[in-house]
Each structure stands twice: as C-alpha cells, then as structure tokens.
Enzyme design. Structure first.
Site, PDB file in Angstrom:
ATOM      1  CB  VAL A 157       0.157   4.181   6.354  1.00 39.37           C
ATOM      2  CG1 VAL A 157      -0.645   3.361   7.368  1.00 39.37           C
ATOM      3  CG2 VAL A 157       1.536   3.577   6.143  1.00 39.37           C
ATOM      4  CG  ASP A 158      -6.003   6.486   3.758  1.00 41.53           C
ATOM      5  OD1 ASP A 158      -6.389   6.851   4.891  1.00 41.53           O
ATOM      6  OD2 ASP A 158      -6.619   6.747   2.710  1.00 41.53           O
ATOM      7  N   GLY A 159      -5.233   3.346   6.521  1.00 41.90           N
ATOM      8  CA  GLY A 159      -6.103   2.248   6.925  1.00 41.90           C
ATOM      9  C   GLY A 159      -6.885   2.575   8.185  1.00 41.90           C
TER      10      GLY A 159
END
Length: 251
Positions: A131-133
């Site tokens: 998760v890298d948003g």
C-alpha cells in the site's frame, strides 16, 4: 480539479511529482529495476520473512506511482502474479511513458480504480499487499483507515503480509500504526523511520513468523546476491531500535 503530474530528472534519477515538491516515485534511469528510494526497499522486506524462492505467488500493489515496486516484482520475482490498482489513469500513462512500466501479461494486470473499493469488493487472496497511495498533499485518505486495514487483512493468504508506506513525520503516524496493530491483532511492526521520514509498517496473517536475527542476516545476503536489494542495513536498524527482542523477529 485534476492533479498535476510532473516529471523531473537529477543526477541520473527520474522523479514523479503530483504538482508539489513531494516525490511520489523515482527511477534510476540506468538501473530501472532497482529500488531507488529507501522506503520502497523496505516495503519489500517481506522477502526476508517468507521463503523468497516461492513467495509471493500473488501480490496486490495499491498506488502505482513511478512503478518501482511493480517493476521490481515483475523482474526479480518470476513466480509472482501482480495486480496493480491505481486510481488515476494519467499516473498509469506516465508510468508507461517515463518509468518503464512493463506491458501487461499473464503475470501483470493494471486496474484503474479506487484501491479501497477494490479491496472491499474483491474475493481474491494475496500473499503480499503493498500500500503506497498518497495525493499531492501526501495524504492517504481512506487507505489509512481501520475498515481498510481490516479488509486488507481479510484478503491475505495463509502466507500473507501487508506492507504500508507511512509518513513518519506526520502528526497521524502513531495513529496509523495503532490502526494496523488493531486490525492485525498485534501481529504488526513499524520499522524505524527512514532518513526521508517514511515509516514502513507490516501486518502479518496466517503462519507465524519467528526468525533469529542471524537467519535474517543470511537471508538479506542471499537476497542481495540474487536481486541487488540490500536489506542488511534494515536488519541493523531493527536491532538498534530494540525491535528484535531476544534476537528474533516475531510477527
């Protein structure tokens, strides 16, 4: 109003920005399959925690950015089928044009849509969820909520790990970690902050992880020889931070 997408280059590194000074991704032009930014390297530390020869079989990447994690998985983990979910179609276009996003094939699929909705609605299971948003103001929005983390855990396999990039210098950092700890019933760890201020947190599902530090170092050496990814310094930082009680990583 749509988010501006800017590309810059400095010292042989190409950067992605969303209309601000925040770096949303980077690629060293002569080494496109390497992980240029420290936090992206640490997001792949799951390769030390499971059998990297076989794991992950399936991966979900939420937030494409400059495609760093996607390129690494596609190049160095031939056993992995990767699903990317990116909310902004223009980011996908920029990744294809400027950041060598691999073509879609039987091992890579790219979906333009909301990562939270995808996790809430899919019935698929993944060994690894990355998760890298963030938006242009470095806000993760609904990706940093208790319902999302609980849903992500439910989407993990018996070998499952979730890895999340958090901004360690932001006021909400500890709250983010607490939400992950709660969603994963205390089977979570936050790595010490990188120089950039990013913190990577992991949540584990399924099989228990209990690895002596000496074995972690051996795995890090093997991984570096195989892929060039050097996580030896990460193991050292975990030791120095007191995150390996009794000389073991337990998760």
């Amino acid at each position: 109003m749509s988010t501006p997408i800017d590309i810059s280059e400095d010292g042989g590194v190409r950067y992605l920005h969303f209309g601000s000074e925040w770096v949303q991704g980077a690629m060293r032009i002569r080494r496109p399959n390497a992980l240029e930014l420290a936090y992206t390297r640490e997001m792949m530390a799951g390769l030390l925690l499971r059998d990297a020869e076989e794991w992950p079989r399936t991966a979900l990447v939420i937030g494409l950015g400059a495609a760093s994690l996607t390129r690494f998985l596609h190049h160095h983990c031939p056993q992995t089928r990767t699903q990317v979910v990116e909310i902004e179609a223009r980011v996908v276009a920029a990744a294809r044009q400027f950041f060598k996003l691999p073509d879609e094939d039987e091992r890579l699929a790219v979906h333009v849509g909301d990562g939270v909705r995808y996790v809430m609605e899919t019935e698929r299971k993944f060994d690894l969820i990355l998760v890298d948003g963030f938006d242009r103001n470095a806000r993760a929005g609904a990706l940093d909520t208790a319902p999302f983390y609980a849903a992500a855990r439910a989407r993990l396999s018996e070998q499952g790990l979730m890895s999340v990039n958090l901004f360690g210098r932001s006021r909400g950092f500890r709250s983010s970690v607490d939400r992950i700890i709660t969603a994963f019933d205390d089977r979570a760890i936050a790595f010490p902050s990188c120089d950039s201020g990013n913190v990577v947190a992991f949540g584990a599902a399924g099989d228990r992880i209990d690895i002596p530090v000496a074995e972690l170092r051996d795995r890090a050496r093997t991984l570096k020889e195989k892929t060039g990814l050097d996580l030896g310094p990460t193991v050292t930082r975990l030791e120095q931070a007191g995150s390996l009680p009794g000389g073991r990583l337990i998760l």
